[in-house]
Write a protein that holds these residues in place. Structure first.
Motif, PDB file in Angstrom:
ATOM      1  N   TYR A  78       0.791  -0.702  -0.759  1.00  0.00           N
ATOM      2  CA  TYR A  78      -0.126   0.040   0.321  1.00  0.00           C
ATOM      3  C   TYR A  78       0.721   1.223   0.334  1.00  0.00           C
ATOM      4  O   TYR A  78       1.858   1.037   0.769  1.00  0.00           O
ATOM      5  CB  TYR A  78      -0.803  -0.093   0.933  1.00  0.00           C
ATOM      6  CG  TYR A  78      -2.097  -1.328   1.067  1.00  0.00           C
ATOM      7  CD1 TYR A  78      -2.236  -2.379   0.575  1.00  0.00           C
ATOM      8  CD2 TYR A  78      -3.803  -0.130   0.988  1.00  0.00           C
ATOM      9  CE1 TYR A  78      -2.992  -2.723   0.812  1.00  0.00           C
ATOM     10  CE2 TYR A  78      -4.723  -1.106   0.837  1.00  0.00           C
ATOM     11  CZ  TYR A  78      -4.357  -1.751   1.030  1.00  0.00           C
ATOM     12  OH  TYR A  78      -5.733  -2.443   0.257  1.00  0.00           O
ATOM     13  N   SER A  79       0.127   2.252  -0.656  1.00  0.00           N
ATOM     14  CA  SER A  79       0.120   3.669  -0.623  1.00  0.00           C
ATOM     15  C   SER A  79      -0.114   4.364   1.257  1.00  0.00           C
ATOM     16  O   SER A  79      -0.445   3.740   1.589  1.00  0.00           O
ATOM     17  CB  SER A  79       0.754   4.579  -1.318  1.00  0.00           C
ATOM     18  OG  SER A  79       1.291   4.045  -2.800  1.00  0.00           O
ATOM     19  N   SER A  93       9.377   5.684  -1.958  1.00  0.00           N
ATOM     20  CA  SER A  93       9.154   6.829  -3.022  1.00  0.00           C
ATOM     21  C   SER A  93       8.505   8.095  -2.177  1.00  0.00           C
ATOM     22  O   SER A  93       7.434   6.788  -1.557  1.00  0.00           O
ATOM     23  CB  SER A  93       8.756   6.765  -4.762  1.00  0.00           C
ATOM     24  OG  SER A  93       8.922   6.275  -5.350  1.00  0.00           O
ATOM     25  N   ARG A 133      -0.367  11.573  -4.594  1.00  0.00           N
ATOM     26  CA  ARG A 133       0.217  11.397  -3.520  1.00  0.00           C
ATOM     27  C   ARG A 133      -0.699  11.681  -2.402  1.00  0.00           C
ATOM     28  O   ARG A 133      -1.054  11.316  -1.173  1.00  0.00           O
ATOM     29  CB  ARG A 133       1.774  11.131  -2.762  1.00  0.00           C
ATOM     30  CG  ARG A 133       2.335   9.771  -4.272  1.00  0.00           C
ATOM     31  CD  ARG A 133       3.469   9.369  -3.623  1.00  0.00           C
ATOM     32  NE  ARG A 133       4.255   8.841  -4.373  1.00  0.00           N
ATOM     33  CZ  ARG A 133       5.262   9.081  -5.667  1.00  0.00           C
ATOM     34  NH1 ARG A 133       6.115  10.428  -4.841  1.00  0.00           N
ATOM     35  NH2 ARG A 133       5.729   8.573  -6.125  1.00  0.00           N
ATOM     36  N   PRO A 154       1.184   8.674  -8.597  1.00  0.00           N
ATOM     37  CA  PRO A 154       2.602   9.356  -8.099  1.00  0.00           C
ATOM     38  C   PRO A 154       2.033  10.627  -8.079  1.00  0.00           C
ATOM     39  O   PRO A 154       3.216  11.777  -7.001  1.00  0.00           O
ATOM     40  CB  PRO A 154       3.532   9.382  -9.283  1.00  0.00           C
ATOM     41  CG  PRO A 154       3.466   7.816  -9.205  1.00  0.00           C
ATOM     42  CD  PRO A 154       2.397   7.952 -10.143  1.00  0.00           C
ATOM     43  N   ASP A 210       5.649   5.592  -1.047  1.00  0.00           N
ATOM     44  CA  ASP A 210       4.574   4.775  -2.203  1.00  0.00           C
ATOM     45  C   ASP A 210       5.475   3.534  -1.755  1.00  0.00           C
ATOM     46  O   ASP A 210       6.461   3.612  -0.706  1.00  0.00           O
ATOM     47  CB  ASP A 210       4.829   4.716  -3.236  1.00  0.00           C
ATOM     48  CG  ASP A 210       3.862   5.785  -4.227  1.00  0.00           C
ATOM     49  OD1 ASP A 210       4.561   6.253  -5.269  1.00  0.00           O
ATOM     50  OD2 ASP A 210       2.817   5.573  -3.230  1.00  0.00           O
ATOM     51  N   SER A 211       4.730   2.407  -1.962  1.00  0.00           N
ATOM     52  CA  SER A 211       5.525   0.849  -1.669  1.00  0.00           C
ATOM     53  C   SER A 211       7.279   0.305  -1.324  1.00  0.00           C
ATOM     54  O   SER A 211       7.912   0.229  -0.793  1.00  0.00           O
ATOM     55  CB  SER A 211       4.205  -0.054  -2.143  1.00  0.00           C
ATOM     56  OG  SER A 211       4.360   0.187  -3.885  1.00  0.00           O
ATOM     57  N   PHE A 262      -3.699   2.169  -4.082  1.00  0.00           N
ATOM     58  CA  PHE A 262      -3.129   2.781  -4.917  1.00  0.00           C
ATOM     59  C   PHE A 262      -2.827   4.218  -5.911  1.00  0.00           C
ATOM     60  O   PHE A 262      -4.329   4.505  -5.049  1.00  0.00           O
ATOM     61  CB  PHE A 262      -3.494   2.288  -6.440  1.00  0.00           C
ATOM     62  CG  PHE A 262      -2.735   2.979  -7.657  1.00  0.00           C
ATOM     63  CD1 PHE A 262      -3.653   3.364  -8.262  1.00  0.00           C
ATOM     64  CD2 PHE A 262      -1.518   2.844  -8.732  1.00  0.00           C
ATOM     65  CE1 PHE A 262      -3.695   4.559  -9.556  1.00  0.00           C
ATOM     66  CE2 PHE A 262      -1.397   3.421  -9.494  1.00  0.00           C
ATOM     67  CZ  PHE A 262      -2.389   4.496 -10.205  1.00  0.00           C
TER      68      PHE A 262
END
Length: 125
Positions: free
Chosen positions: A32-33, A56, A106, A103, A52-53, A100
């Protein structure tokens, strides 16, 4: 059942530091993010930092260089290290998760569908 539980909030003077934690359970944490969001009275909820996973990260301009988001996958825990705190950082801080998120999105609360109950951060001048 997905659960996110924040801790670590409190009251500090300007220039001080706090570390928030978010313990996650009930889902495949590593895929997961996750993000930290905050909401001050009378204001909209805003994204502060996200990861993120793959590790990032994204930060809002208002906290860049002062806050650091990190995660410990072995402990299923998300962190937010907050340094050089300012009175304008005062807010309820929430962690959130999503399977999800693009990018560029986020820091957008609408992309997250799992939320913790929040922890209060108060910074006095």
């Amino acid at each position: 059942q997905v659960q996110l539980v924040e801790s670590g909030g409190g009251s500090v003077q300007a220039g001080g530091s706090l570390r928030l934690s978010c313990a996650a359970s009930g889902y495949t944490y590593s895929t997961y993010s996750m993000g930290w969001f905050r909401q001050a009275p009378g204001k909209e909820r805003e994204g502060v930092a996200a990861i993120d996973s793959d590790g990032s990260t994204s930060y809002s301009d208002s906290v860049k260089g002062r806050f650091t988001i990190s995660k410990d996958s072995a402990k299923n825990t998300l962190y937010l290290q907050m340094n050089s705190l300012k009175p304008e950082d005062t807010a309820m801080y929430y962690c959130a998760a999503t399977p999800f998120v693009a990018p560029t999105k986020r820091l957008a609360p609408a992309w997250y569908n799992r939320w913790g109950q929040g922890t209060q951060v108060t910074v006095s001048s």
